[in-house]
Write a protein that holds these residues in place. Structure first.
Motif, short mmCIF file in Angstrom:
data_model
loop_
_atom_site.label_atom_id
_atom_site.label_comp_id
_atom_site.label_asym_id
_atom_site.label_seq_id
_atom_site.Cartn_x
_atom_site.Cartn_y
_atom_site.Cartn_z
N LEU A 18 47.63 52.84 11.28
CA LEU A 18 49.03 53.25 11.27
C LEU A 18 49.82 52.52 10.19
CD1 LEU A 18 50.13 53.68 15.00
CD2 LEU A 18 49.63 55.45 13.30
N GLN A 19 49.48 51.27 9.92
CA GLN A 19 50.16 50.56 8.85
C GLN A 19 49.97 51.29 7.51
OE1 GLN A 19 48.58 46.44 9.34
NE2 GLN A 19 50.73 45.87 9.17
N GLN A 20 48.76 51.73 7.26
CA GLN A 20 48.51 52.41 5.98
C GLN A 20 49.30 53.71 5.87
OE1 GLN A 20 45.36 51.94 3.71
NE2 GLN A 20 45.01 54.02 3.03
N TYR A 21 49.43 54.44 6.97
CA TYR A 21 50.04 55.77 6.91
C TYR A 21 51.44 55.81 7.55
CZ TYR A 21 45.37 57.18 5.52
OH TYR A 21 44.17 57.31 4.84
N ARG A 22 52.06 54.67 7.71
CA ARG A 22 53.35 54.62 8.41
C ARG A 22 54.41 55.47 7.72
NH1 ARG A 22 55.08 48.68 9.05
NH2 ARG A 22 56.94 49.70 9.93
N GLU A 23 54.37 55.53 6.40
CA GLU A 23 55.38 56.31 5.66
C GLU A 23 55.17 57.81 5.81
OE1 GLU A 23 58.04 54.97 4.42
OE2 GLU A 23 57.30 52.98 4.97
N GLU A 24 54.03 58.20 6.35
CA GLU A 24 53.76 59.62 6.57
C GLU A 24 54.26 60.09 7.93
OE1 GLU A 24 52.59 61.34 4.14
OE2 GLU A 24 52.14 59.60 2.87
N LEU A 25 54.74 59.17 8.76
CA LEU A 25 55.23 59.52 10.09
C LEU A 25 56.68 59.99 10.02
CD1 LEU A 25 53.75 56.52 12.11
CD2 LEU A 25 52.76 58.80 11.78
N SER A 26 56.99 61.03 10.76
CA SER A 26 58.31 61.65 10.70
C SER A 26 59.23 61.11 11.80
CB SER A 26 58.18 63.17 10.86
OG SER A 26 59.45 63.77 10.91
N PRO A 27 60.43 60.65 11.45
CA PRO A 27 61.40 60.25 12.47
C PRO A 27 61.67 61.42 13.42
CG PRO A 27 62.13 59.56 10.29
CD PRO A 27 60.94 60.46 10.08
N GLY A 28 61.79 61.09 14.71
CA GLY A 28 62.00 62.14 15.70
C GLY A 28 60.73 62.68 16.29
N TYR A 84 36.53 50.23 5.20
CA TYR A 84 36.54 49.97 3.77
C TYR A 84 36.51 51.27 2.97
CZ TYR A 84 35.78 44.97 4.50
OH TYR A 84 35.93 43.66 4.86
N GLN A 85 36.14 52.37 3.62
CA GLN A 85 36.01 53.64 2.93
C GLN A 85 37.36 54.34 2.70
OE1 GLN A 85 32.77 53.88 2.05
NE2 GLN A 85 32.54 52.08 3.38
N PHE A 86 38.40 53.97 3.50
CA PHE A 86 39.66 54.70 3.33
C PHE A 86 40.92 53.86 3.46
CE2 PHE A 86 39.10 54.71 7.87
CZ PHE A 86 40.36 54.84 8.44
N LEU A 87 40.80 52.63 3.94
CA LEU A 87 41.99 51.77 4.05
C LEU A 87 42.13 50.89 2.81
CD1 LEU A 87 42.15 50.42 7.72
CD2 LEU A 87 43.36 52.36 6.72
N SER A 88 43.37 50.59 2.43
CA SER A 88 43.62 49.63 1.36
C SER A 88 43.27 48.23 1.86
CB SER A 88 45.09 49.68 0.95
OG SER A 88 45.43 50.95 0.45
N ILE A 144 53.46 49.86 19.24
CA ILE A 144 54.70 50.38 19.83
C ILE A 144 55.88 50.07 18.91
CG2 ILE A 144 56.31 50.10 21.75
CD1 ILE A 144 53.81 49.56 23.53
N GLN A 145 55.94 48.85 18.41
CA GLN A 145 57.03 48.45 17.53
C GLN A 145 57.00 49.22 16.22
OE1 GLN A 145 56.43 44.22 17.24
NE2 GLN A 145 56.91 43.87 19.41
N LEU A 146 55.80 49.40 15.64
CA LEU A 146 55.68 50.13 14.38
C LEU A 146 56.17 51.56 14.55
CD1 LEU A 146 52.68 50.08 11.93
CD2 LEU A 146 53.65 52.24 12.65
#
Length: 365
Positions: A93-103, A133-137, A267-269
């Motif tokens: 979720l940290q890697q893709y957090r900016e892809e999550l939509s508010p609401g 290692y194959q897809f996370l930074s 939960i916090q993220l």
């Protein structure tokens, strides 16, 4: 001396080029081991940010189906992967957090083993770690190791061993697929190729889906309900015991503080991204839950109640839901829903979870 250095340089450059070429070819084969990760490459092509998502281990991966919601225009994504614990959920979720939509809403599956680690050996733990290692930074990979990254992701040829001998065969197969080695009897072979491809597709099913194929041997009662045959029941009994032993026997700690802390971070993220986190225990058959004692379940719910109170999050329990527990037609095995079961479960979630219905209503397509 100058000629020697020039020759040495040419040989070194040629060897490096050959190594990189072989590595690139080998990586194509190597990547097939991680075909379940292909879905993460799709995120970059989404038109909208993700409104509905879930994390989780295989209970998240198999039990949440978004086909019907996608058909209605909603952007959904399943972040679940087999044996993925809360620490790894948080990393993804940290890697893709900016892809999550508010609401939107994020379902966080709470399986009976979620507060300890599902893996049962160091070797299994290492194999699981390599997957990320194959897809996370690197900054998101727990206990990142540059050597592991180099030898399992960037230059896997370095640890290929005897498998490097398979590279020429793979190159030949690629060339043939590209038409460079077209055979004269192509028209006759095309039918065989189609049959082979069809068989390969059937063979690529997950272990849970493979178990489902055995469920088709069932009959219907006079009321029209599916009735599993004796062979199916015997298989569910056997696998149910094995899963219980894997998940909940011989663990040094059943409620690890570290995993509880990572659940809190998830939960916090979600809230930081404007998403509503919801805890859900997915359905299981009684062939799995029958082995779990009431005393252990009391401890399980005690931990969840404490988290819900302190984090202000809601929890929905479908673990022993009577709509599922005896309905084997919805399961691939004792603790994983099949395609039909996951679709039915998603319908129930939409009908019964107010946060879910609200998210859909506020973002109606």
């Amino acid at each position: 001396m100058r000629k020697f250095l020039l020759k040495f340089l040419l040989v070194a450059v040629g060897a490096a080029a050959l190594l990189l070429l072989l590595n690139q070819i080998y990586r194509l084969d190597h990547a097939n081991r991680y075909h379940e990760l292909d879905k993460f490459g799709d995120i970059a092509g989404f038109d909208d940010r993700i409104l509905i998502a879930n994390v989780g281990s295989s209970h998240g991966e198999y039990d949440f189906s978004y086909d019907a919601l996608r058909a209605r225009g909603y952007t959904c994504f399943n972040f679940g992967l087999s044996s993925q614990n809360f620490e790894l959920d948080y990393a993804v979720l940290q890697q893709y957090r900016e892809e999550l939509s508010p609401g939107g809403i994020v379902f966080i599956p709470i399986s009976y083993f979620s507060f300890n680690d599902e893996v049962v050996s160091e070797k299994e733990k290492e194999e699981r770690a390599v997957r990320y290692y194959q897809f996370l930074s690197p900054q998101y990979i727990p206990d990142y190791d540059w050597y592991v990254d180099l030898t399992t992701h960037r230059l896997p040829i370095l640890t290929a061993g005897y498998k490097v001998l398979e590279v020429p065969l793979h190159l030949y197969e690629q060339s043939r697929a590209a038409g460079l080695f077209t055979l004269r009897a192509y028209a006759a072979e095309s039918g065989e190729q189609e049959a082979s491809e069809s068989g390969a597709a059937a063979g690529s099913e997950s272990s849970a889906e493979q178990a489902l194929s055995g469920n088709e041997a069932s009959s219907k009662s006079e009321s029209g309900e599916e009735q599993p045959d004796a062979e199916t029941i015997a298989r569910f009994e056997e696998i149910g015991l094995l899963r219980y032993q894997r998940h909940l026997e011989n663990k040094s700690e059943y409620f690890e503080p570290e995993q509880i802390e990572f659940l809190r971070r998830i939960i916090q993220l979600c809230r930081e991204q404007g998403m509503t986190p919801v805890l859900v225990t997915p359905p299981f058959t009684h062939y799995y839950t029958d082995y779990i004692s009431e005393d252990w379940m009391y401890q399980f719910y005690e931990v969840i109640v404490q988290i819900c109170k302190e984090e202000g999050v809601t929890y929905y329990d479908y673990g022993e839901d009577p709509r599922f527990t005896d309905s084997l037609q919805y399961f691939g095995d004792p603790d994983h829903l099949n395609t039909e079961g996951a679709a039915y479960f998603m319908e129930i979630l939409e009908q019964e979870i107010p946060e879910f219905a609200e998210a859909l209503a506020q973002n109606q397509k």
